[in-house]
Write an enzyme that holds these catalytic residues in place. Structure first.
Site, PDB file in Angstrom:
ATOM      1  N   ARG A   1       0.825  -1.200   0.000  1.00  0.00           N
ATOM      2  CA  ARG A   1       0.000   0.000   0.000  1.00  0.00           C
ATOM      3  C   ARG A   1       0.859   1.251   0.000  1.00  0.00           C
ATOM      4  O   ARG A   1       1.959   1.271   0.555  1.00  0.00           O
ATOM      5  CB  ARG A   1      -0.880   0.044   1.252  1.00  0.00           C
ATOM      6  CG  ARG A   1      -1.945  -1.042   1.293  1.00  0.00           C
ATOM      7  CD  ARG A   1      -2.834  -0.862   2.492  1.00  0.00           C
ATOM      8  NE  ARG A   1      -2.051  -0.752   3.702  1.00  0.00           N
ATOM      9  CZ  ARG A   1      -2.462  -0.159   4.813  1.00  0.00           C
ATOM     10  NH1 ARG A   1      -3.668   0.398   4.853  1.00  0.00           N
ATOM     11  NH2 ARG A   1      -1.692  -0.096   5.879  1.00  0.00           N
TER      12      ARG A   1
ATOM     13  N   SER B   1       7.955  -5.012   6.962  1.00  0.00           N
ATOM     14  CA  SER B   1       7.806  -6.033   8.001  1.00  0.00           C
ATOM     15  C   SER B   1       8.560  -7.316   7.687  1.00  0.00           C
ATOM     16  O   SER B   1       7.974  -8.392   7.549  1.00  0.00           O
ATOM     17  CB  SER B   1       6.329  -6.306   8.246  1.00  0.00           C
ATOM     18  OG  SER B   1       5.685  -5.113   8.644  1.00  0.00           O
TER      19      SER B   1
ATOM     20  N   ASP C   1       6.215  -3.393  11.937  1.00  0.00           N
ATOM     21  CA  ASP C   1       4.781  -3.196  12.196  1.00  0.00           C
ATOM     22  C   ASP C   1       4.437  -3.092  13.687  1.00  0.00           C
ATOM     23  O   ASP C   1       3.481  -2.405  14.061  1.00  0.00           O
ATOM     24  CB  ASP C   1       3.907  -4.243  11.481  1.00  0.00           C
ATOM     25  CG  ASP C   1       4.335  -5.660  11.777  1.00  0.00           C
ATOM     26  OD1 ASP C   1       5.352  -5.851  12.471  1.00  0.00           O
ATOM     27  OD2 ASP C   1       3.651  -6.590  11.300  1.00  0.00           O
TER      28      ASP C   1
END
Ligand code: ADP
Ligand code: MG
Length: 773
Positions: A395, A459, A513
């Site tokens: 994203r 991540s 994250d």
């Protein structure tokens, strides 16, 4: 009522008593199942003298105990403590399988002080008083139930019992959810209908004839058992006699002659009716005609009342034994308070190793510095870009952070797919693709040419020497792009931006994250100094004192440490609590021996642990009738989302069954109960372990600050934590129990990985600007 569901194959040696039929009997029943089901019986009839039938209850039960002693003497089994089933065919209110309260005596019995009492405990008392033998009274049953169980031994579809003898009665397996008198909605229970009393309220008056009325009037219990009086052996001969008398009187039969025999009550016995008319055939025909859509098989029971009691005892015994066997296996997955405390302490030890300069290299829990040194204070502002790479989707986000009166975060984001050929191509291709997506996003937002600070949630395990540097240690989750491992991913991104020569970006931070989650929650709650992820994997971070972060120079202030706690136990320190199921799941995973703590906690593995336990139960014959289906052998069929569904409180057992059936697992109601229990135990352990780890973290923070009491907030993200019906509750309780000196609040993060990266960037920019001033 009896709490049983029929399952085949019983084994063992049982005693039975049969009281309430024409004779009182003691029986021994041996059941064996060596491929050929076989039942051996020995029985002895004992008289019950008239005066005892109307004497005191204590005398009656003393006599029964005496008969039992005599029988056991004769068979030389007095020294064995055999299980006993008691067929007691009187109306009883049954509260447990081995507790039956007599409602009222019938059939000529009238002993004092028994009505309203539990007949099992009366019998136990009489046996104890003698002291010369001991038995284990397992079950009391009605003769209908005994009959159902006896037939069920040969035909596993037998779920109804019917008696048509001196009296009549029936029983059948009813769904628990329809039985309001007994708690619980799961499974089925046998209901003793006592249907002989049907019509006692008048509902059969329109079909009762003058003959039925005459029979009732002349009986010992007028107005009672009206249905029984139209059906059963005690009355049928007499009914026929009354009709014949009337016909003769009206000159329609026997030339109108009435013989003395015909006029004698009871002279026409029911067996004469049987000689002429086949009751069973007519019964079967009628039932089938009324229920054309049901396939009904009638099986004649062989000594249902005697053998049946032994059968009930055998089933109860086996169910108890199987239950015990399953509990013993599940015991290994149930952690005591002491064990959890131990886990907490070991986590603490591993944390120290990861932080220590000398011990870091070989430490399992890496405790990676993140160079995030402060949480948001609300004064941050500006527009930031964020990238989120490491989940299913990639994203790009635009995050607007405002301070003052309009304090808040506003986000726009767009999801881009990363084709497999790019995930597994070259590093240049991957990062060119990422930059292409950023370019597309800026155009989409109408912001082309604008240069914004950027935060990068990446991540994958990274070693950081700076906030804006992350050296990739190893790709995971299907990524395999060449030329990236050992490289700084910020550099790789910057190079790609330069190659495109279209815009410039100021990459301010690389973020894990967990850290993003902590920051996102920290923006709402200044006490948030811990981040936790319980999704596909599990990990945590928290604010550690700089003086304890030995890998980084400096003593002042704090730094967020990415624990990488999933690797806890990789040095063997959890081997004593890991079960054979954990070992099996680990061995078949993509990274055997690695991430052992994570494999006991997180979404990627819980379903597999459950599947392994179910397979073990089945192999031992404790589930699915011992049959292991191909489906059950399939890795990954049992997804963690099924754990959530199965444990959902509002889900009826039938729905659990349909979930299992959807998975291709044929189940009974009992199987569903067992599967649900396994899911509960596995999820509970996961939540407790996670809680034990968290307890170590918050207590360390408290001790770091020399406090007797710490108030702290944990920001949490991850689908397992958010969607499982009990995980969060159990985890919270565990932390409370293991760290009583901390008051821990859990805050669910909303898009921790995206928003968090932008916030870290905002904080970094605030600090940078403050430094420049
Ligand atoms: P990630 O950890 O990859 O960032 P999530 O936090 O969304 O992503 O976690 C996804 C994992 O959550 C899945 O791999 C699955 O194991 C688990 N999961 C998905 N749905 C549920 C559910 N309803 N209940 C419990 N766990 C679930
Ligand atoms: Mg996530």
């Amino acid at each position: 009522m009896v709490v049983l569901v029929w399952v085949p194959a019983e084994d063992g040696d049982f005693l039975a008593l049969d009281l309430g039929g024409t004779n009182f009997r003691v029986l021994r029943v041996k059941v064996s199942d060596n491929g050929l089901q076989k039942v051996e019986m020995e029985n002895q009839i004992y008289a019950i003298p008239e005066e005892l039938m109307r004497g005191s209850g204590v005398q009656l039960f003393d006599h029964i105990a005496e008969c039992l002693a005599n029988f056991m003497d004769k068979l030389k089994i007095k020294d064995k403590k055999l299980p006993l089933g008691f067929t007691f065919s009187f109306p009883c209110h049954q509260t447990k399988l081995d507790e039956s309260i007599l409602v009222t005596w019938t059939k000529g019995f009238k002993c004092s002080s028994v009505e309203g009492k539990d007949v099992v405990s009366m019998l136990r008392k009489s046996i104890k008083k003698r002291g010369d033998f001991d038995i284990d009274i397992v079950a009391v049953v009605n003769d209908t139930v005994g009959t159902m169980m006896t037939c069920g031994y040969d035909d596993h579809n037998c779920e109804v019992g019917l008696i048509v003898g001196t009296g009549t009665n029936a029983c059948y397996m009813e769904e628990m959810r329809h039985i309001d008198l007994v708690e619980g909605d799961e499974g089925r229970m046998c209901i003793n209908m006592e249907w002989g009393a049907f019509g006692d309220d008048g509902v059969l008056n329109d079909i009762r004839t003058e003959f039925d009325r005459e029979i009732d009037m002349g009986s010992l219990n007028p107005g009672k058992q009206l249905f029984e009086k139209m059906i059963s052996g005690m009355y049928m001969g007499e009914l026929v006699r009354l009709i014949l008398v009337k016909m003769a009187k009206e000159g329609l039969l026997f030339g109108g002659r009435l013989t003395p025999d015909l006029l004698t009550t009871g002279h026409f016995e029911t067996r004469y009716v049987s000689a002429i008319e086949n009751f069973a055939r007519r019964l079967h025909k009628t039932v089938r005609k009324l229920l054309p859509d049901c396939e009904i098989r009638f099986v004649r029971s062989e000594d249902g009342s005697g053998k049946g009691a032994a059968m009930v005892t055998a089933v109860a015994y086996r169910l108890a034994a199987q239950h015990k066997a399953r509990q013993k296996i599940l015991e290994a997955l149930k952690l005591s308070h002491e064990q959890l405390l131990e886990v907490k302490q070991r986590m603490r030890v591993e944390m120290e190793k990861g932080l220590g300069k000398e011990t870091h290299a070989e430490a399992a829990v890496k405790m990676l510095p993140t160079y995030v040194c402060s949480t948001p204070d609300g004064t941050e502002k500006g527009d930031f870009l964020a990238l989120d790479l490491g989940g299913t989707n990639f994203r790009v986000l635009l995050v607007r952070v405002r301070n003052g009166m309009r304090r808040g975060v506003e986000m726009h984001n767009k999801i881009y797919s990363i084709p497999v050929e790019i995930m597994q191509g070259t590093g240049e291709e991957l990062f060119d693709h990422i930059v292409h997506c950023i370019s597309d996003f800026l155009e989409y937002m109408g912001m082309k040419g604008v240069s914004l600070p950027l935060g990068f949630t990446f991540s994958f395990p990274c070693q950081q020497n700076n906030l804006d540097e992350g050296i990739l240690l190893k790709w995971t989750k299907g990524f395999k792009a060449t030329g990236c491992e050992g490289e700084d991913v910020v550099n790789l991104l910057k190079e790609a931006i330069h190659r495109r020569e279209e815009f410039d970006l100021d990459v301010v931070a690389v973020v894990n994250d967990t850290v993003g989650t902590m920051m996102t929650c920290g923006y709402e709650d200044p006490y948030c100094e811990v981040g936790l992820i319980v999704g596909t994997g599990s990990n945590a971070c928290y604010m550690e004192e700089m003086r304890n972060v030995e890998l980084v120079e400096g003593e002042e202030g704090r730094m967020c440490v990415n624990m990488e706690w999933g690797a806890f136990g990789d040095n063997g320190c959890l081997d004593d609590i890991r079960t054979e199921f954990d070992v099996a799941v680990d061995e078949l995973s993509l990274n055997p021996g690695k991430q052992r703590f994570e494999k006991m906690i997180s979404g990627m593995y819980l379903g597999e642990i459950v599947r392994n336990i179910l397979m073990d139960f089945t192999k031992r014959g404790l589930l699915f009738r011992g049959r292991i289906s191909e489906r059950l052998k399939t890795r990954g069929i049992f997804e963690t989302k099924f754990l959530s569904q199965i444990e959902s409180d509002c889900l009826a057992l039938l729905q659990v069954r349909s979930i299992l059936q959807h998975l291709g697992l044929e189940t009974t109601c009992d199987d569903s109960i067992i599967v649900k229990e396994v899911c509960t135990v596995v999820a509970r352990r996961a939540a407790q372990l996670c809680g034990a780890g968290m307890a170590a973290v918050v207590d360390k923070i408290r001790e770091n600050r020399g406090l007797d009491f710490l108030k702290v907030t944990v920001g949490v993200d991850g689908t397992l934590y958010k969607l499982h019906p009990h995980f969060s509750t159990v985890m919270h309780e565990t932390v409370k129990q293991l760290s009583p000196k901390c008051e821990v609040t859990f805050l669910q993060s909303e898009d921790g990985s995206g928003k968090g990266a932008a916030l870290i960037t905002a904080v970094a920019c605030r600090i940078r600007e403050a430094g420049q001033r």
